[in-house]
Design an enzyme around this catalytic site. Structure first.
Site, mmCIF file in Angstrom:
data_model
loop_
_atom_site.group_PDB
_atom_site.id
_atom_site.type_symbol
_atom_site.label_atom_id
_atom_site.label_comp_id
_atom_site.label_asym_id
_atom_site.label_seq_id
_atom_site.Cartn_x
_atom_site.Cartn_y
_atom_site.Cartn_z
ATOM 1 C CB SER A 154 -0.940 -0.045 1.193
ATOM 2 O OG SER A 154 -1.641 -1.254 1.174
ATOM 3 N NE ARG A 169 6.594 10.612 -3.800
ATOM 4 C CZ ARG A 169 5.609 10.356 -4.643
ATOM 5 N NH1 ARG A 169 4.451 9.914 -4.210
ATOM 6 N NH2 ARG A 169 5.758 10.523 -5.943
ATOM 7 C CG ASP A 207 -4.295 0.025 0.427
ATOM 8 O OD1 ASP A 207 -4.057 0.712 -0.583
ATOM 9 O OD2 ASP A 207 -4.190 0.473 1.582
HETATM 10 C C1 BGC Z 1 -0.351 5.141 0.056
HETATM 11 C C2 BGC Z 1 -1.353 4.430 -0.836
HETATM 12 C C3 BGC Z 1 -2.366 3.668 -0.007
HETATM 13 C C4 BGC Z 1 -2.977 4.564 1.050
HETATM 14 C C5 BGC Z 1 -3.949 3.812 1.954
HETATM 15 C C6 BGC Z 1 -1.073 5.966 1.104
HETATM 16 O O1 BGC Z 1 -0.141 6.515 2.008
HETATM 17 O O2 BGC Z 1 0.496 5.959 -0.695
HETATM 18 O O3 BGC Z 1 -0.706 3.544 -1.717
HETATM 19 O O4 BGC Z 1 -3.367 3.175 -0.859
HETATM 20 O O5 BGC Z 1 -1.956 5.133 1.854
HETATM 21 O O6 BGC Z 1 -3.347 2.728 2.562
#
Ligand code: BGC
Length: 474
Positions: A154, A169, A207
């Protein structure tokens, strides 16, 4: 005129000396319909920009998930979910009956030292936990046959296909060295090989993508999958011909693909969001100042800190906890989103649950009137978060001319406090001008299992596509 009303009722009977200067907090945190609409329009333009070759603040990552499950997906899959707080391992068996599956799962807390160590330590930790899980739940596969595995990761990754992805990042207070700018799949595979675990990584998904797939599997009216949790983000199905950065890929005219927006990065160039001094402080004290600015105003990882800063300010202005030792309250990040949920659902006269939280977390017991002020402030902060969250969902709908649909939402902030859903839905109503009396045309529905069933379905789709390519080449 907005039908939105903040709720000052909790302050009834609270002495004026405590409420006198709350007006400035209302000015900071209350957002009316006109402001939400302005933010949403800017959001639409930024989503659009992210799809161009030049790009913008919002990555709009192509996930390479090009179809929805048919319901005939079968088989056994392992899934790993590395998100914010926990590592979740699942063994999912999809069976013939649509929507029917068996699942065994185990959660492991991701220790802070793993979140800020080296890549090798992180992937070894992940592989070790998978090994623990497989010892308890053997797959029954012969030693030389690999079990297919899908990884839900995620964080923003740039993908050229579904089984690879370069980490753009870290977000959410992860700071693991040696992973940014690298393809994470070979890193995981190397750890699996070091530990002698015979699995085959067939899909890497976000996610939001998992949520979108799992919720659409059960409800075909789902058009958006979203997370409202430690972080915040959304994914939706896009027509490839409308994505300029996919030009030259030779995709069929009618091809579609799920886009993981990564819209937590919205307004990193500070054009439109109503930043307060507290937002500036949270950003400047974060590990990555200037990044994920929208996420820092909305998500669970930051709204507790926001409330803490507000309470400390009122203390310093001589309004709250004057006779108390607030040393603990001065510690960064001592308040998390759970505190807000507890405060909001405590309807007891003496705010007993809230008091317990104060005593446990900060070591002092405030007067009931002071807690009422805190509860009021909690309402302002949580309402702003929910209404800003609505802007992202509304922007995807506006950009894609979606007038009516269901949105699958997963995440602790959304699930633990029903107030968030109601406030976000009211935000959508204000932005999208639904006629009075009309039901919610964009319905936010709690969804779960994106990283279990959703990931298993993504793995199954990936295997099917790989098979089709093989058959075409042969
Ligand atoms: C991430 C995402 C993720 C979201 C929820 C963000 O900080 O960059 O990829 O879907 O958090 O988990």
């Amino acid at each position: 005129m907005s039908s939105f009303r903040y709720r000052p009722e909790i302050l009834e009977g609270v002495p004026e000396r405590l409420t006198q200067n709350l007006k400035q907090f209302e000015d900071w945190f209350v957002l009316d319909a006109a402001e939400l609409k302005k933010i949403t329009d800017h959001f639409v333009a930024e989503l659009e920009k992210g799809l161009t070759k030049e790009g913008g603040n919002i990555p709009m990552n192509v996930t390479w998930v090009k179809s929805s499950p048919s319901g005939r997906e079968l088989g056994r899959f392992l899934t790993l979910d590395m998100g914010g707080t926990n590592l979740r391992v699942c063994d999912v068996t999809l069976s013939e009956q649509k929507g029917d599956f068996e699942q065994t799962q185990r959660k492991f807390k991701l220790p802070q030292e793993v979140k800020s160590g080296t890549g090798e330590e992180l992937w070894d930790f992940v592989a070790d936990r998978l090994k623990d899980f497989l010892e308890e739940n053997p797959t029954g596969a012969q030693d030389n046959t690999s079990v297919p595995l899908a990884l839900t990761f995620s964080f923003p990754v740039d993908q050229k296909n579904i089984r690879s992805g370069i980490l753009q990042r870290w977000t959410k207070k992860f700071e693991v060295s040696g992973v940014e700018g690298e393809d994470i799949v070979p890193q995981l595979e190397a750890a699996l090989a070091r530990k002698n675990i015979p699995v085959d990584v067939v899909a890497l998904i976000n996610d939001t993508t998992g949520t979108m797939i799992a919720s659409h599997y059960r409800d075909p009216q789902i058009k958006i999958g979203s997370i409202f949790s430690t972080g915040t983000n959304a994914a939706y199905m896009e027509e490839c011909r409308l994505v300029p950065k996919l030009e030259g890929y030779g995709l069929p005219e009618d091809a579609k693909v799920i886009i993981n927006t990564e819209y937590g990065a919205f307004d990193n160039d500070r054009q439109i969001l109503p930043f307060t001094p507290f937002d500036h402080q949270i950003d400047s004290e974060s590990l990555r100042p200037g990044t994920q600015l929208y996420e820092k105003m909305v998500s669970g990882l930051y709204i507790g800190e926001m409330l803490r800063l507000v309470m400390v300010k009122l203390h310093e202005e001589g309004r709250l906890f004057q006779d108390k030792d607030i040393t603990r309250l001065r510690e960064s990040n001592v308040v998390d989103a759970t505190f807000l949920s507890i405060a909001e659902i405590d309807t007891s006269e003496g705010l007993d649950d809230m008091r317990k939280e104060f005593e446990g977390l900060f070591n002092f017991s405030p007067a009931v009137d002071e807690m009422k002020v805190c509860r009021y402030l909690t309402g302002l902060i949580a309402t702003r978060a929910a209404r800003l969250y609505a802007c992202g969902i509304a922007a995807i709908c506006k950009r894609n001319n979606i007038r009516e649909c269901h949105v699958g939402v997963d995440g602790s902030v959304f699930n633990k406090n029903s107030g968030f859903k109601d406030r976000a839905s009211q935000g959508l109503r204000d932005i999208l001008d639904w006629p009075v009396g009309e039901i919610d045309l964009i319905a936010l529905n709690a969804s779960e299992d994106g990283s279990g069933v959703g990931a298993a379905l993504a793995a199954s789709l990936a295997l099917k596509e790989a098979d089709q390519i093989k058959t075409t080449i042969l």
